[in-house]
Enzyme design. Sequence first.
Site, PDB file in Angstrom:
ATOM      1  CB  CYS A   1      59.468   2.227 -43.475  1.00 51.96           C
ATOM      2  SG  CYS A   1      60.770   3.387 -43.162  1.00 51.96           S
TER       3      CYS A   1
ATOM      4  NE  ARG B   1      53.216   2.449 -42.422  1.00 46.29           N
ATOM      5  CZ  ARG B   1      53.294   1.875 -41.218  1.00 46.29           C
ATOM      6  NH1 ARG B   1      52.197   1.429 -40.656  1.00 46.29           N
ATOM      7  NH2 ARG B   1      54.424   1.756 -40.582  1.00 46.29           N
TER       8      ARG B   1
ATOM      9  CD1 TRP C   1      59.462   8.534 -41.633  1.00 44.56           C
ATOM     10  CD2 TRP C   1      58.090   9.519 -43.070  1.00 44.56           C
ATOM     11  NE1 TRP C   1      59.136   9.762 -41.121  1.00 44.56           N
ATOM     12  CE2 TRP C   1      58.303  10.399 -41.976  1.00 44.56           C
ATOM     13  CE3 TRP C   1      57.263   9.927 -44.093  1.00 44.56           C
ATOM     14  CZ2 TRP C   1      57.705  11.643 -41.899  1.00 44.56           C
ATOM     15  CZ3 TRP C   1      56.664  11.191 -43.991  1.00 44.56           C
ATOM     16  CH2 TRP C   1      56.896  12.023 -42.935  1.00 44.56           C
TER      17      TRP C   1
ATOM     18  CG  ASN D   1      59.217  -0.442 -41.210  1.00 45.91           C
ATOM     19  OD1 ASN D   1      59.735  -0.139 -42.281  1.00 45.91           O
ATOM     20  ND2 ASN D   1      57.930  -0.656 -41.054  1.00 45.91           N
ATOM     21  N   GLY D   2      62.497   1.034 -38.558  1.00 45.37           N
ATOM     22  CA  GLY D   2      63.090   1.257 -37.242  1.00 45.37           C
ATOM     23  C   GLY D   2      64.378   2.057 -37.344  1.00 45.37           C
TER      24      GLY D   2
ATOM     25  CD  GLU E   1      49.037  22.938 -30.098  1.00 47.76           C
ATOM     26  OE1 GLU E   1      49.279  24.043 -30.648  1.00 47.76           O
ATOM     27  OE2 GLU E   1      48.773  21.917 -30.738  1.00 47.76           O
TER      28      GLU E   1
ATOM     29  CE  LYS F   1      46.177  20.499 -32.768  1.00 51.65           C
ATOM     30  NZ  LYS F   1      47.228  21.444 -32.784  1.00 51.65           N
TER      31      LYS F   1
ATOM     32  CD  GLU G   1      44.564  22.805 -35.819  1.00 51.15           C
ATOM     33  OE1 GLU G   1      44.908  23.015 -37.004  1.00 51.15           O
ATOM     34  OE2 GLU G   1      45.380  22.507 -34.945  1.00 51.15           O
TER      35      GLU G   1
ATOM     36  CG  HIS H   1      45.957  42.882 -17.189  1.00 55.20           C
ATOM     37  ND1 HIS H   1      46.357  44.062 -16.616  1.00 55.20           N
ATOM     38  CD2 HIS H   1      46.508  41.899 -16.443  1.00 55.20           C
ATOM     39  CE1 HIS H   1      47.149  43.815 -15.597  1.00 55.20           C
ATOM     40  NE2 HIS H   1      47.272  42.503 -15.465  1.00 55.20           N
TER      41      HIS H   1
ATOM     42  CE  LYS I   1      50.382  17.313 -40.480  1.00 55.03           C
ATOM     43  NZ  LYS I   1      49.958  17.573 -39.079  1.00 55.03           N
TER      44      LYS I   1
END
Length: 607
Positions: free
Chosen positions: A2, A27, A74, A98-99, A480, A484, A487, A503, A602
């Site tokens: 937030c 944000r 948020w 916030n929090g 992963e 990364k 991409e 193999h 995204k």
Amino acid sequence: MCGIVGYIGSKNASAVLVEGLSKLEYRGYDSAGIALLEKGVIHTERSVGKLVNLRNMLIDNKFTATTGIGHTRWATHGKPSFENAHPHRSEGLTVVHNGIIENYLELKSMLIEKGYKFESETDTEVVAHLIKSNFSGYLRKAVRKSIEQIIGSYALAVISEEEPDRIIIARKDSPLVIGIGEDEMFAASDIPAVLSHTRNFIFLEEGDIAILKKGSYEIFDIDGTPIEREIKQIDWNPVMAEKAGYDHFMQKEIYEQPRAIIDTIRGRYSLEESTVFFDGFEKVESSAKAFNRIVIVACGTSWHAGLIAKFYLEKIAKIPVEVDIASEFRYRDLVIDDKTLFLALTQSGETADTLSALRIAKKMGSTVMSICNVVGSSIARESDSVIYTHAGPEIGVASTKAFTTQVVSLLLFSIYLGQKRGVLGHDESFRYLQAIVELPEVIEKVLEQDKNILEIAKNYKDVSNFLYLGRNVNYPVALEGALKLKEISYIHAEGYPAGEMKHGPIALIDKNLPVFVLCPKSSVYEKVASNVEEVKARDGIVIAVVTEGDEGLKGKCDHIIEIPATIEELSVFPTVVVTQIFSYHCAHLLGLDVDQPRNLAKSVTVE
Ligand code: AGP
């Protein structure tokens, strides 16, 4: 996360607040609002959706107030809605926050018993009524008394009709700054909100409370003692400020991972009792022993998190686990039923294939749960139970903090399910939880390797191919790491089980092929070390990630990156952060658009 803005001075507060909130839009948020002290009376305007809706509500801005607070939300507690939008009020005072207030439910029932009426599902409204219940003439003291009753994280701004000449702000675990202007004061969760008004800032410290007045401020430490805090001159331009001084959102989000993990585990475990708890898990809990398998479905990076979860759930909860790519799962003839627990993993909560898969599983009678980073998203709404990762908005297209918070949530869930199924004892639970509590520090140590990893990246940014090798729980990290790299730097990279080298992929090894080998101390260490030998025997280039102090591979690799020791199941966190930093530097050195790589979105909301 937030956004908070506060203003007290001579300008039109409504204009300053809305402009400030607009600087925090990046944000991510789902609602917004402001509260203005107009001739001693607080007026609140709130709207759902984008800030333009709030602007439209203020368009015939009749307010002349010069004091106010504003917020972009948020959602963490309670879905995005008008009732849950901030600011929240109690009689004669208003709060933005916030929090995460961990003990908000018990505070709420205490306040309801005192006769307070609630309009929202949020933890913030609890704070507003708590401050009111503690108010006896001094707002700062009421805020101090209230935060002593709060367990959790907060950045707060409070205004009151009883003390219209001030704004009270306070912080713990959630950032809050004072902007010092000419005969005016600002409060903000993030510098960009008020950078156009001042470059002089004070960063409040843990437990600080401050009183902002038109031309002055006072700060009190956690004990209520008046203190001075250093005034810092910020020379960032507005774009740099949005990234908190980092060059890209992805870099900022890599560095936010310790905080994101702390926020994600907060309030979900007790170390002394070695237990884990989740809100809204009645259906999963009641069927915990009846489930005969778990089917995990996801895409991309979230699918890699699912592969790690298979290790956790089978080892800790003793239940068979299948992990499926959503776009494959949804077109197969499935054998699932009411004894299947379906688990969707998704940062956005909107990935089309994952949502479709969840709907199919639900129709076939499975209990469906999800781990998601966006409150109120489609997948979250259609799940029987949800574990929200409190990573905050992830702006960079390449997922980093969403991945690590998913994995730590999956580990917590494995402990939870193992206990509910009666197959996980206290000591084992404690061992895992102890390692989880130490995890932010482990990641902080990896982040200190940034410069060393940058130097290595300089050697390989122009290669055409990369191979990533990992075994056991680090095989998904090899996948992963390769994802990364490809991409964001567009370098072809493959992740492979190290044991699969012979193999096929070993045919690729030559002096032009760099190989990233994930080789932390583990039950398969010797096997992976022998894979390193195989690569070197064919002149391959080896970048090895090893546990600090491990001499086993010294002199046998082209580069060594040391990571802190942790229990084997958690080695995926330091290893993946190394691969995140490496891919970030390759892309940055190549001058590519790290945050918005070509062809990528995204959230893949189309099939
Ligand atoms: C990962 O860096 C990518 N952004 C992508 O693979 C992503 O993980 C995938 O599209 C799934 O998204 P979700 O987690 O929002 O469902």
